[in-house]
Scaffold this motif. Structure first.
Motif, PDB file in Angstrom:
ATOM      1  N   LYS A   1       0.823  -1.222   0.000  1.00  0.00           N
ATOM      2  CA  LYS A   1       0.000   0.000   0.000  1.00  0.00           C
ATOM      3  C   LYS A   1       0.851   1.262   0.000  1.00  0.00           C
ATOM      4  O   LYS A   1       0.634   2.166  -0.805  1.00  0.00           O
ATOM      5  N   THR A   2       1.812   1.309   0.922  1.00  0.00           N
ATOM      6  CA  THR A   2       2.616   2.526   1.044  1.00  0.00           C
ATOM      7  C   THR A   2       3.474   2.725  -0.207  1.00  0.00           C
ATOM      8  O   THR A   2       3.570   3.837  -0.734  1.00  0.00           O
ATOM      9  N   THR A   3       4.070   1.640  -0.674  1.00  0.00           N
ATOM     10  CA  THR A   3       4.845   1.692  -1.922  1.00  0.00           C
ATOM     11  C   THR A   3       3.964   2.208  -3.058  1.00  0.00           C
ATOM     12  O   THR A   3       4.390   3.058  -3.853  1.00  0.00           O
TER      13      THR A   3
HETATM   14  N1  LIG Z   1       6.607  -4.753  -6.247  1.00  0.00           N
HETATM   15  C1  LIG Z   1       7.383  -5.032  -5.181  1.00  0.00           C
HETATM   16  N2  LIG Z   1       8.506  -5.751  -5.344  1.00  0.00           N
HETATM   17  C2  LIG Z   1       9.310  -6.037  -4.298  1.00  0.00           C
HETATM   18  N3  LIG Z   1       9.061  -5.638  -3.040  1.00  0.00           N
HETATM   19  C3  LIG Z   1       7.951  -4.916  -2.816  1.00  0.00           C
HETATM   20  C4  LIG Z   1       7.050  -4.572  -3.859  1.00  0.00           C
HETATM   21  N4  LIG Z   1       6.042  -3.853  -3.323  1.00  0.00           N
HETATM   22  C5  LIG Z   1       6.302  -3.748  -2.007  1.00  0.00           C
HETATM   23  N5  LIG Z   1       7.451  -4.371  -1.694  1.00  0.00           N
HETATM   24  C6  LIG Z   1       8.065  -4.481  -0.368  1.00  0.00           C
HETATM   25  O1  LIG Z   1       7.152  -5.087   0.509  1.00  0.00           O
HETATM   26  C7  LIG Z   1       7.235  -4.515   1.801  1.00  0.00           C
HETATM   27  C8  LIG Z   1       5.869  -3.987   2.221  1.00  0.00           C
HETATM   28  O2  LIG Z   1       5.514  -2.930   1.353  1.00  0.00           O
HETATM   29  P1  LIG Z   1       4.662  -1.695   1.856  1.00  0.00           P
HETATM   30  O3  LIG Z   1       5.244  -1.115   3.087  1.00  0.00           O
HETATM   31  O4  LIG Z   1       4.420  -0.806   0.694  1.00  0.00           O
HETATM   32  O5  LIG Z   1       3.320  -2.461   2.236  1.00  0.00           O
HETATM   33  P2  LIG Z   1       2.084  -1.929   3.072  1.00  0.00           P
HETATM   34  O6  LIG Z   1       0.891  -2.607   2.501  1.00  0.00           O
HETATM   35  O7  LIG Z   1       2.080  -0.460   3.111  1.00  0.00           O
HETATM   36  O8  LIG Z   1       2.418  -2.499   4.515  1.00  0.00           O
HETATM   37  P3  LIG Z   1       1.656  -2.123   5.894  1.00  0.00           P
HETATM   38  O9  LIG Z   1       0.362  -2.876   5.843  1.00  0.00           O
HETATM   39  O10 LIG Z   1       2.580  -2.631   6.948  1.00  0.00           O
HETATM   40  O11 LIG Z   1       1.459  -0.639   5.905  1.00  0.00           O
HETATM   41  C9  LIG Z   1       8.274  -3.428   1.713  1.00  0.00           C
HETATM   42  O12 LIG Z   1       9.485  -3.950   2.186  1.00  0.00           O
HETATM   43  C10 LIG Z   1       8.363  -3.121   0.241  1.00  0.00           C
HETATM   44  O13 LIG Z   1       9.630  -2.662  -0.127  1.00  0.00           O
END
Ligand SMILES: Nc1ncnc2c1ncn2[C@@H]1O[C@H](COP(=O)(O)OP(=O)(O)OP(=O)(O)O)[C@@H](O)[C@H]1O
Ligand SMILES: [Mg+2]
Lengths: 89, 271
Positions: free
Chosen positions: B16-18
């Motif tokens: 999500k954050t990415t």
């Molecule tokens: N397309 C991708 N390829 C490789 N790694 C990824 C990809 N997208 C996200 N990640 C990795 O996965 C991990 C989680 O990503 P992110 O923080 O964006 O998720 P999130 O859904 O925001 O997590 P949370 O629920 O904890 O807020 C991070 O380490 C990020 O670098």
């Protein structure tokens, strides 16, 4: 990845797909009612059991959510042996 | 007219954050005025992904509590002056996010920006509901994996019942973003495919982001991948997704299995 696995792929995704479809039908709110699908499955089972001997696992209820209409899909597996037929009524 | 987008998922760690940072930067690059808002109170990360962690002075909760003006809390990106961040607080209590306060801040943001992209916390609790509450559009981030799809389904149910739009009898626009797509595992039917996920969730597809080293590299550098390496596959997927968000029709490209037969036989990574 070995040669062996290349020729014998483990297709676990179709199992995941089927489990999800059944699970989500029960978790979804259907017609505004969270428990409706479970109830329908129960009553369908009851109705059919009057005629054919069936277990809960023979009925698979899934839902497809649409923008304006949602559909309910009911798959009923009926054992083909004739001695499974019950007297109606 | 401003468009409020929530990036949500239910399950944690799906991207999500990415996605918030990458889509936000991609939209901002096209000249749109974008604000990304971190709703993950207590676990803020969006500032890190944007390389703005040392510039945070005031945050969303300061603004809600009236300790700071919105303009004081907003951080403008150093690379893209059309991109701003409204950070979350790291320490304060989650209950400080009030329904009324969030409504007021969203209203103010709508006056300033074309796009307001809200990074939702994981889960289906209050924080996730507040993040989606005022959205016009939802981007549901899903990994092609059973528990992520299940949680997305629950989030879709909430988008249809707990948002302002839903409560007023309207419709929230929903898009599915499949992230961390691993073409080789999908080819071997070890992971759900795009069709499986679309069939089950019945939400139109916004894009498919491949699992990519470049995404990790970007987060290490503190730049969204759409800025750090705009030509890599993941960045292109986000750029296309951003264009689709604006209503443009862009042909969907499905990431291919990049290992050739040699790679398959010996487990090497052939490009
Ligand atoms: N397309 C991708 N390829 C490789 N790694 C990824 C990809 N997208 C996200 N990640 C990795 O996965 C991990 C989680 O990503 P992110 O923080 O964006 O998720 P999130 O859904 O925001 O997590 P949370 O629920 O904890 O807020 C991070 O380490 C990020 O670098
Ligand atoms: Mg996050």
């Amino acid at each position: 990845m070995s040669l062996f696995r290349l020729f014998r792929p483990q297709a676990s995704a179709p199992v995941a797909r089927e489990r999800l479809q059944v699970l989500l039908a029960h978790e979804r709110t259907f017609c505004g009612r969270p428990d409706l699908v479970a109830k329908l499955q129960e009553e369908i089972l009851e109705a059919i059991s009057k005629h054919v001997s069936l277990d809960a696992e023979h009925i698979k209820v899934t839902t497809v959510r649409g923008k304006t209409i949602s559909t309910l899909k009911v798959d009923i597996e009926i054992p083909s042996e004739t001695d499974n037929l019950r007297e109606a009524g | 007219m401003a468009n409020v987008v929530v990036v949500t998922s239910g399950k944690g760690g799906v991207g999500k954050t990415t996605s918030t940072a990458s889509l936000g930067a991609a939209l901002a690059k096209t000249g749109q005025n974008v604000c990304v808002v971190d709703f993950d109170v207590g676990l803020r990360n969006l500032d890190l992904m944007l390389g703005a962690e040392r510039r945070v002075v005031y945050d969303l909760i300061n603004v809600i509590q009236g300790n700071a003006k919105l303009a004081q809390a907003l951080i403008r990106d150093k690379r893209l002056d059309t991109l701003s961040l409204l950070p979350a607080s790291q320490t304060r209590d989650k209950d400080a996010l009030t329904e009324k306060g969030v409504a007021r801040v969203m209203k103010q943001l709508r006056e300033k920006f074309d796009w307001i992209i809200c990074d939702s916390p994981a889960g289906i609790e209050r924080g996730a509901i507040l993040a989606m509450r005022h959205a016009d559009t939802a981007v549901i981030v899903t990994n092609p994996e059973i528990s992520s799809v299940r949680d997305s389904d629950r989030i879709i149910g909430m988008l249809d019942s707990k948002t302002e739009r839903a409560e007023s009898g309207g419709d929230i626009e929903k898009h599915l973003l499949i992230a961390r797509y691993d073409a080789s595992r999908i080819a071997r039917a070890e992971m759900l495919g795009v069709d499986d996920v679309l069939d089950i969730l019945s939400v139109p597809l916004l894009g498919i982001v491949p699992e990519s080293e470049e995404v990790l590299r970007a987060s290490n550098l503190g730049a969204p991948v759409t800025l750090s390496n705009p030509v890599c596959a993941a960045a292109r997927a986000y750029q296309d997704a951003a264009r689709r968000l604006t209503g443009e029709a862009v042909a969907m490209s499905v990431p291919r299995d990049r290992r050739n037969l040699f790679g398959k036989l010996f487990g090497g990574k052939a490009a």
